[in-house]
Motif scaffolding. Structure first.
Motif, PDB file in Angstrom:
ATOM      1  N   LEU A   1       1.044  -3.269  -7.603  1.00 31.61           N
ATOM      2  CA  LEU A   1       0.131  -2.860  -6.534  1.00 31.61           C
ATOM      3  C   LEU A   1       0.609  -3.356  -5.176  1.00 31.61           C
ATOM      4  O   LEU A   1       1.116  -4.473  -5.053  1.00 31.61           O
ATOM      5  CB  LEU A   1      -1.276  -3.385  -6.799  1.00 31.61           C
ATOM      6  N   VAL A   2       0.411  -2.518  -4.183  1.00 35.12           N
ATOM      7  CA  VAL A   2       0.714  -2.866  -2.800  1.00 35.12           C
ATOM      8  C   VAL A   2      -0.586  -2.712  -2.015  1.00 35.12           C
ATOM      9  O   VAL A   2      -1.194  -1.640  -2.005  1.00 35.12           O
ATOM     10  CB  VAL A   2       1.796  -1.950  -2.196  1.00 35.12           C
ATOM     11  N   THR A   3      -1.010  -3.796  -1.374  1.00 33.40           N
ATOM     12  CA  THR A   3      -2.214  -3.768  -0.552  1.00 33.40           C
ATOM     13  C   THR A   3      -1.793  -3.746   0.908  1.00 33.40           C
ATOM     14  O   THR A   3      -1.043  -4.616   1.345  1.00 33.40           O
ATOM     15  CB  THR A   3      -3.102  -4.994  -0.833  1.00 33.40           C
ATOM     16  N   VAL A   4      -2.263  -2.744   1.621  1.00 36.79           N
ATOM     17  CA  VAL A   4      -1.864  -2.534   3.011  1.00 36.79           C
ATOM     18  C   VAL A   4      -3.084  -2.657   3.909  1.00 36.79           C
ATOM     19  O   VAL A   4      -4.127  -2.046   3.647  1.00 36.79           O
ATOM     20  CB  VAL A   4      -1.230  -1.136   3.200  1.00 36.79           C
ATOM     21  N   ASP A   5      -2.958  -3.446   4.970  1.00 36.42           N
ATOM     22  CA  ASP A   5      -3.976  -3.541   6.013  1.00 36.42           C
ATOM     23  C   ASP A   5      -3.427  -2.825   7.237  1.00 36.42           C
ATOM     24  O   ASP A   5      -2.319  -3.140   7.705  1.00 36.42           O
ATOM     25  CB  ASP A   5      -4.277  -5.001   6.352  1.00 36.42           C
ATOM     26  N   TYR A   6      -4.188  -1.854   7.740  1.00 33.59           N
ATOM     27  CA  TYR A   6      -3.705  -1.061   8.867  1.00 33.59           C
ATOM     28  C   TYR A   6      -4.859  -0.541   9.715  1.00 33.59           C
ATOM     29  O   TYR A   6      -6.007  -0.536   9.284  1.00 33.59           O
ATOM     30  CB  TYR A   6      -2.845   0.099   8.374  1.00 33.59           C
ATOM     31  N   ASP A   7      -4.529  -0.097  10.917  1.00 34.74           N
ATOM     32  CA  ASP A   7      -5.496   0.492  11.839  1.00 34.74           C
ATOM     33  C   ASP A   7      -5.493   1.999  11.602  1.00 34.74           C
ATOM     34  O   ASP A   7      -4.533   2.687  11.955  1.00 34.74           O
ATOM     35  CB  ASP A   7      -5.096   0.157  13.271  1.00 34.74           C
ATOM     36  N   ALA A   8      -6.561   2.518  11.011  1.00 31.70           N
ATOM     37  CA  ALA A   8      -6.633   3.935  10.661  1.00 31.70           C
ATOM     38  C   ALA A   8      -6.614   4.843  11.893  1.00 31.70           C
ATOM     39  O   ALA A   8      -6.276   6.013  11.785  1.00 31.70           O
ATOM     40  CB  ALA A   8      -7.876   4.205   9.823  1.00 31.70           C
ATOM     41  N   ALA A   9      -6.927   4.292  13.048  1.00 32.32           N
ATOM     42  CA  ALA A   9      -6.874   5.092  14.270  1.00 32.32           C
ATOM     43  C   ALA A   9      -5.431   5.292  14.737  1.00 32.32           C
ATOM     44  O   ALA A   9      -5.147   6.211  15.500  1.00 32.32           O
ATOM     45  CB  ALA A   9      -7.692   4.419  15.372  1.00 32.32           C
ATOM     46  N   GLN A  10      -4.533   4.442  14.278  1.00 32.56           N
ATOM     47  CA  GLN A  10      -3.141   4.491  14.707  1.00 32.56           C
ATOM     48  C   GLN A  10      -2.180   5.001  13.634  1.00 32.56           C
ATOM     49  O   GLN A  10      -1.057   5.389  13.947  1.00 32.56           O
ATOM     50  CB  GLN A  10      -2.683   3.088  15.133  1.00 32.56           C
TER      51      GLN A  10
END
Length: 66
Positions: A39-48
């Motif tokens: 598994l890869v957990t990604v934290d990101y800004d969905a607006a960008q």
């Protein structure tokens, strides 16, 4: 921030972790790879950034997002 968890096949070593985390970081997001579960957990800004762009960046490294 948005969090996305992806099942990624083909990762087996530290180099794989570095490749995936580096690809995601290059997009302006952060990733944590769990080799044991695949598994890869990604934290990101969905607006960008889109989930599809993250998946494509991982697949460009030679891994399969399932």
């Amino acid at each position: 921030m948005t969090q996305l968890t992806l099942k990624v096949e083909g990762m087996s070593c530290g180099h794989c972790v570095n490749s995936v985390e580096g690809a995601v970081k290059g997009l302006g997001a952060s990733a944590k790879v769990d080799l044991r579960s695949g598994l890869v957990t990604v934290d990101y800004d969905a607006a960008q950034l889109s989930a599809d762009a993250i998946k494509a960046a991982i697949e460009d490294q030679g891994y399969d997002v399932v």
